[in-house]
Design an enzyme around this catalytic site. Structure first.
Site, mmCIF file in Angstrom:
data_model
loop_
_atom_site.group_PDB
_atom_site.id
_atom_site.type_symbol
_atom_site.label_atom_id
_atom_site.label_comp_id
_atom_site.label_asym_id
_atom_site.label_seq_id
_atom_site.Cartn_x
_atom_site.Cartn_y
_atom_site.Cartn_z
ATOM 1 N N ARG A 1 0.848 -1.179 0.000
ATOM 2 C CA ARG A 1 0.000 0.000 0.000
ATOM 3 C C ARG A 1 0.891 1.238 0.000
ATOM 4 O O ARG A 1 1.936 1.261 0.649
ATOM 5 C CB ARG A 1 -0.916 0.020 1.240
ATOM 6 C CG ARG A 1 -2.124 -0.907 1.100
ATOM 7 C CD ARG A 1 -3.104 -0.350 0.089
ATOM 8 N NE ARG A 1 -4.306 -1.142 -0.066
ATOM 9 C CZ ARG A 1 -4.502 -2.050 -1.013
ATOM 10 N NH1 ARG A 1 -3.531 -2.318 -1.871
ATOM 11 N NH2 ARG A 1 -5.638 -2.697 -1.111
ATOM 12 N N GLU B 1 -3.174 8.328 -5.764
ATOM 13 C CA GLU B 1 -3.280 7.675 -7.072
ATOM 14 C C GLU B 1 -4.432 8.298 -7.863
ATOM 15 O O GLU B 1 -5.512 8.513 -7.296
ATOM 16 C CB GLU B 1 -3.513 6.166 -6.906
ATOM 17 C CG GLU B 1 -2.340 5.464 -6.237
ATOM 18 C CD GLU B 1 -2.528 3.944 -6.149
ATOM 19 O OE1 GLU B 1 -3.542 3.430 -6.654
ATOM 20 O OE2 GLU B 1 -1.648 3.273 -5.588
ATOM 21 N N HIS C 1 -0.269 0.857 -10.276
ATOM 22 C CA HIS C 1 -1.066 -0.069 -9.459
ATOM 23 C C HIS C 1 -1.574 -1.238 -10.309
ATOM 24 O O HIS C 1 -2.782 -1.519 -10.366
ATOM 25 C CB HIS C 1 -2.241 0.649 -8.807
ATOM 26 C CG HIS C 1 -2.721 -0.016 -7.553
ATOM 27 N ND1 HIS C 1 -3.194 0.678 -6.469
ATOM 28 C CD2 HIS C 1 -2.796 -1.330 -7.206
ATOM 29 C CE1 HIS C 1 -3.558 -0.175 -5.516
ATOM 30 N NE2 HIS C 1 -3.329 -1.400 -5.945
#
Length: 325
Positions: free
Chosen positions: A233, A262, A281
């Site tokens: 994370r 993000e 990601h």
């Protein structure tokens, strides 16, 4: 046929509906919703499928969850739904543990090899039509620390060991005979052990204990030749401290697939710093992953609908699925 006692399922999905939902639609009333309509979808719903696993909309809509008994999130990480009201409730939480283990492990092995063999440098030189001979590093014999000993961390450890790296783990409990890691160090001793490793891979779940664990102190403890890999994370890392460490040469590089913000802003220094590999990601996203996520949910839905034990039940106090569950 849908009958009067048919369960009501709310699905948080935005514009992109999950695939292969026809079997579930045949036995349940399914309410597809974006973030704005989630509260309406939750009223009277028995279950919630958080297909849009990056959304943070559930806490704000929770007040409308008047009948909810089960929440399933389409990811291994559960931090977007780990808010106090859910923790304190009787609602069961499950995740999609197991879907991304091998693909994330392949990503980690890929960036380790990319760093050792300077593949980004070769690509840059190729674009300049420059023939510049260099020597590269060996992967075999290097030491890697995998911070996070859940299924993803174990898959990473197995693949790195197969490539010849010497791998240790870091988790809540210390042990010396782990089948995948051999030695597992306690998380409390992170800074003490960081100087021993050439690669440090972050894959720990996000909890109050792990948030910001990779800060200036941690990066200062790492070898100057070490590379940092984050597939856990973004909030595990104090990003400004990482940028400083990279700029000042305290570590040799970083491969980052997750970030505090993000998408990563286009003007962020991580885009252009030397020795940094940025991916959006996607380390676990293989061809067909969305279908696999729905398969995992559909299996649990059938179990829930027929009164059988659910798989991947999250311990809401720990913030993840305990080993063996």
């Amino acid at each position: 046929m849908i009958g009067p006692k048919t369960p009501v399922l709310a699905v948080l999905c935005g514009d992109q509906h999950p695939p292969d939902m026809k079997t579930i639609e045949s036995v349940a009333e399914v309410r597809y919703s974006g973030e704005e309509g989630l509260a309406d979808a939750l009223r009277g719903a028995d279950a919630l499928f958080v297909y849009d696993f990056l959304s943070t909309a559930v806490p704000a809509a929770w007040h409308a969850a008047d009948k909810l008994r089960w929440v399933h999130i389409a990811s291994a990480g559960v931090d977007p739904v780990m808010f106090p009201e859910l923790r304190a409730s009787d609602v069961v939480l499950t995740n999609s543990r197991g879907v991304f283990d091998d693909s994330i492990a392949e990503y980690v092995l890929g960036v380790v090899i990319a760093f050792a063999k300077d593949l980004p440098g070769s690509l840059d030189l190729q674009r300049q039509s420059r023939w510049q001979h260099r020597e590269s590093e060996r992967v075999g014999g290097r030491r890697a620390l995998v911070v996070g000993t859940g299924p993803i961390g174990r898959a990473i450890a197995r693949l790195l060991r197969a490539a010849g790296l010497k791998v240790s783990g870091m988790g809540r409990r210390a042990r010396e005979d782990d089948p995948d890691f051999g030695t597992v160090h306690p998380s409390a001793d992170l800074v003490r052990h960081l100087p021993e490793f050439d690669y440090v891979i972050a894959v720990a779940p996000l909890t109050e204990q792990t948030k910001g664990m990779f800060d200036a102190t941690a990066f200062a403890a790492m070898k100057p030749v070490a590379r940092f890999v984050n597939v856990g994370r973004g909030e595990l890392v104090v990003t400004s401290d990482l940028v400083t460490a990279l700029r000042e040469g305290r570590i040799a590089g970083a491969a980052l697939d997750v970030f505090e913000t993000e998408p990563l802003p286009s003007d962020h220094p991580l885009w252009t710093l030397d020795g940094v590999l940025v991916s959006p990601h996607m380390s676990g996203d293989f061809v067909g992953w969305r279908n696999t996520l729905v398969e995992v949910f559909a299996d649990n839905f059938e179990r829930w609908h027929t009164g059988r034990p659910l798989r991947n039940v999250v311990d809401k106090q720990l913030g993840y699925v305990p080993s063996g569950h």
